[in-house]
Design an enzyme around this catalytic site. Structure first.
Site, PDB file in Angstrom:
ATOM      1  N   TYR B 421      -0.544  -4.476   4.358  1.00 50.19           N
ATOM      2  CA  TYR B 421      -0.329  -4.285   2.909  1.00 50.19           C
ATOM      3  C   TYR B 421       0.233  -2.909   2.569  1.00 50.19           C
ATOM      4  CZ  TYR B 421      -5.408  -2.768   2.367  1.00 50.19           C
ATOM      5  OH  TYR B 421      -6.630  -2.182   2.433  1.00 50.19           O
ATOM      6  N   GLU B 422       0.683  -2.770   1.344  1.00 53.20           N
ATOM      7  CA  GLU B 422       1.415  -1.566   0.893  1.00 53.20           C
ATOM      8  C   GLU B 422       2.665  -1.301   1.738  1.00 53.20           C
ATOM      9  OE1 GLU B 422       0.949  -0.262  -1.837  1.00 53.20           O
ATOM     10  OE2 GLU B 422      -0.929  -1.288  -2.232  1.00 53.20           O
TER      11      GLU B 422
END
Lengths: 563, 563
Positions: B421-422
């Site tokens: 994620y990110e």
């Protein structure tokens, strides 16, 4: 995407990379022809794809469970296991006298790989049964063999391996399970065992436990341990499962993965058993089972890597983010490096299996030493690659890899156990730098000679690749020599990176053979450019020794101290 | 063992390794004294250990769930979150004008690490809220700031980031969520978003969504995207949560880990929103939020590594197999290498945070460039180390690591998401070799100069270590130069190993600083002997380029072809 058995790649490795054809020249394996191999791989591949793979997800979602002390296996497992057993797949390498096919382990391992790609949790059952068959073939009395082998080979009964106890994990010698002579030639076994894979089963009509226990006059440590066959149901006079033995499953573990494989806490409560091998010499017999299982576990690593990778490639071909992500350089890098690693790990496992077969076919010590040397490498490296590739496959899926429904995460959870069971990979590495170098390095040097010869032979066709391999093998030889001069604790401090370095050099060797034998040159170049170079860092770590590890304060390790 | 906040190690790194004391010399951070730091770390450590860590396991066992469309968070989460919010921990680095403490990000990240060690799934909530606070501080209108910032900083409301759509993962420009002008200065947002962390919450009274959407006159790609604040409940005139907005949680994902963190599919159905920043320039504002979150995610990796490692060390100290296994060379190797990696990854994250703070305090471009360069390294390397160490911690536990009850496996499952994620770690690496080298390598070379200066300064105290670092940094400089001459696809093919090599060299740099500044010399020697050398293999892979990846047949990747 459904798993597709990589029949061509496996056949290529057997035929062109690890000298499987040499086996059919021996008397013992005269029937292991190219045609037999092709037929078996194709048939097993079909079973794996069509019958076994479809139950894999159900096993994850609906784990094996205990119902009033009785095991209920995952949905579809019984039918899938039946198909596997009735196809004769358990006894491929077993003695034809008892119903086996007498084919090479190399072929058996190729089939095992496909089955383990399809469903690791289920394949554990026949894998351990195969180990038990080997142990009985080598150490069982004629009576035991006649009674148990046909049932195990046909898959009517299954086999387990009972070593671990709560206080005795890797330290088997600390076990406390007792055995007493019953006076009628049988024994009574009492104690608790943990982590018993498929310790109970409703997919077979009997479960045969090989149990390590200590007789009253057994000394301390591993030398005083004996091995017993302790069946769940005691066979009656006609050889059918009779009265229930005094043993039970206490509980099942709740695990990270392989949910379909029941991992049991077993209690033996004066259970009736029969000696396998000699009294106090049970470890020798157990080692037979363990060695076969170790190679089998390495193959499981390769298997899960193959299945996870196939799914990741298929996902990357379908997933569009400004073009299929399969064409994105970084995604392609992940997949290509994984494929190169799978190829290498598979070749190492198959080379180990062929060495085992050659040793049995020829009786030559060199082959036995080769097989013994390769076994810990095949196990540890095969499972390391399994975990690494399954992890990469999750990454290729991005966010979808973290969501359970795609199945990518299941491969990672399932394969994670393979680096732990049948001796952790640390234990394998210590075996390599300890017992397997105890010949003064003869087996290691013979293998390095083969690698150097291979580099020489490839010199004209692939000079760059051959040179890189040559230099790596020379450096590995020097480090091997250096380790031989060290004491054990110092060797152990570098055992894992040493094993890893050896595996990478071996991998490059097999890749080069493939590239000069009709295989993919791009894959070999990839491996030698991107994977092989890690051997140098591994060897630096292998040489680093114990001193700094011991100098480090425990408080620093715990994070409770500055620096 | 319960997690113990490593206050001393963190303070040591801040004080002696990454120049945190320089901040207190600036006007902006004059209050960030050594005493303030010590007090904050101690207090936050107490909260993490005593209040947050105890809910970690419950979140895993009892995931967040939807009940008639309403979110029910895991047991104990609401109370733990309250304690965290009421302690003022969300607004450590936020603007004092709106209730924040105005302290450096470096201190905030140190606190975040402790909270993320204690419970990653819960800490995600304040982490994303902090990112939203930053985005509003930089891009929000005065009205939006006045309305939202005090609530977000106090933790009464929480914030989310809505980028991803089913067809638009890493390719944000492909998004289809639409926004329309309502005529009253507000907007109507319609579309579906996936993977929305804490997309709903019952631990806060309102949930504030920052949503990327395209206005009718927004062009294609990322340049035509605008950013909107879309609250779950529309604030009434008194600023309290009023009527429900037209949005809902469609479903929650069933994930490998962070079960306590609800990952939502969100549907915006003409929901009322307010513009953040300028029309069509939403990506700039979102990048503010993402950059803060990226460093925060790197810190999460370090955090989970720390917690997993502490547990593994404690287990190894207690587990006896012919002596505590903590004394077995191979177990000690695993733990020591992990500790050395955690130290390095933490130092990199903290150096990034200090650079960010210095850039804000001084306004100097060099600091901004340093922070921008270090952000993808901190994120990707921090999370790689998180996964590697959590995996090693499972291995140290042996069979017990595979059984869920010990909690070792939870760390591995939880931390696995941080590499995804990110922006996946592949995206981070492409950012590094792409955007972050777009200055002609100035930021990279400035950092390498600092490393070379460090090696020179350590020459007399630690000549061997200094020389090894010097040579590694020189090789890294050469490869950086080489990459600068290549086109993007070719750079991308080596982006991940290049980032890894840079991180290892940086890690050695900080270890050497520590060793010559009162820290553990054994740890630095360990890192430089066993971890640093991998930079060479990484650089070989970084230089290998795209050619072989493209030469490889897709059928070989899939395993459906010999070789």
């Amino acid at each position: 995407m459904a798993y597709q058995a990589p029949v061509e790649q496996i056949a290529f490795i057997l035929n062109r990379v690890v000298s499987f054809p040499d086996l059919s020249v021996t008397q013992r394996f005269a029937e292991a022809t190219a045609e037999t191999m092709a037929a078996i791989l194709t048939e097993a591949g079909k079973l794996a794809t069509e019958v076994i793979a479809p139950v894999n997800r159900a096993g994850d979602l609906t784990p094996a469970r205990l119902e009033n002390g009785k095991l209920r296996s995952s949905p579809g497992y019984a039918e899938a296991f039946r198909a596997l057993a009735e196809g004769g797949w358990i006894g491929i390498a077993a003695d034809p006298e008892y119903g086996g096919m007498g084919l090479p382990q190399a072929l058996n391992m190729a089939v095992n790989e496909m089955l383990a790609s399809a469903c690791l949790a289920l394949q554990l059952n026949p894998l351990l049964t195969q180990g038990q068959i080997e142990a009985l073939e080598h150490h069982g009395s004629d009576e035991l063999k006649a009674l148990y082998l046909p049932k195990l080979i046909s898959g009517e009964w299954s086999g387990t391996m009972n070593l671990t106890e709560p206080q005795a994990g890797s330290d088997v010698g600390a076990l406390t399970t007792r055995a007493e002579r019953a006076g009628d030639g049988s024994y009574r076994v009492t104690g608790q065992k943990i982590f018993i894979t498929w310790g109970d089963s409703d997919v077979t009509e009997n479960v045969c436990h090989l149990v390590l226990a200590r007789l009253p006059d057994g000394g301390p440590g591993t030398r005083g341990i004996s091995l017993f066959m302790v069946p769940k149901f005691i066979p009656d006079e006609s050889g059918k499962p009779g009265v229930a033995n005094d043993l039970r499953v206490v509980s099942l573990e709740h695990k990270l993965g392989i949910h379909g494989s029941p991992t049991c806490v077993m209690s033996f409560e004066g259970a009736k058993g029969w000696l396998v091998g000699e009294e106090h010499k049970g470890m020798a017999a157990m080692f037979t089972m363990m060695n076969a299982a170790r190679l089998g576990v390495g193959v499981q690593g390769v298997a899960q890597a193959e299945a996870a990778l196939q799914q990741a490639v298929a996902y990357a071909a379908e997933r569009v983010q400004a073009g299929p992500i399969l064409r994105h350089p970084d995604v392609r890098r992940m997949l290509a490096e994984s494929r190169a690693e799978v190829f290498a790990a598979r070749a190492i496992c198959m080379a180990c299996a062929v060495a085992l077969d050659m040793s049995r076919a020829t009786g030559l010590d060199e082959w036995a030493a080769r097989a013994a040397f390769l076994t810990p490498i095949a196990k540890a490296h095969g499972t390391d690659v399994g975990i690494r590739v399954a992890d990469t496959a999750v990454q290729v899926h991005g966010g979808m890899g973290y969501v359970e429904e795609t199945g990518a995460a299941q491969y990672l959870r399932d394969v994670r156990i393979t680096a732990i069971y049948e001796g952790t990979n640390g234990i394998q590495a210590m075996d390599l730098v300890g017992r397997k170098l105890a010949d003064g390095g003869a087996a290691a040097m013979a293998l390095l000679d083969e690698i150097l010869d291979g580099a020489k032979a490839a010199q004209s066709a692939e000079p760059d690749l051959a040179n890189q391999l040559w230099q790596a093998a020379e450096t590995l030889r020097e480090t091997t020599q250096e380790l031989l001069d060290r004491d054990m604790p110092d060797r152990f401090a570098g055992a894992v990176p040493y094993l890893s370095a050896f595996a990478r050099v071996l991998g490059a060797h097999y890749h080069l053979r493939a590239a000069t034998g009709g295989g993919s040159k791009a894959l070999a170049r990839l491996y030698i450019a991107r994977i092989l170079p890690q051997f140098a860092a591994d060897l630096a770590a292998a040489r680093a020794g114990l001193a700094d590890l011991e100098a480090l304060d425990d408080a620093v390790l715990l994070g409770q101290m500055a620096g």
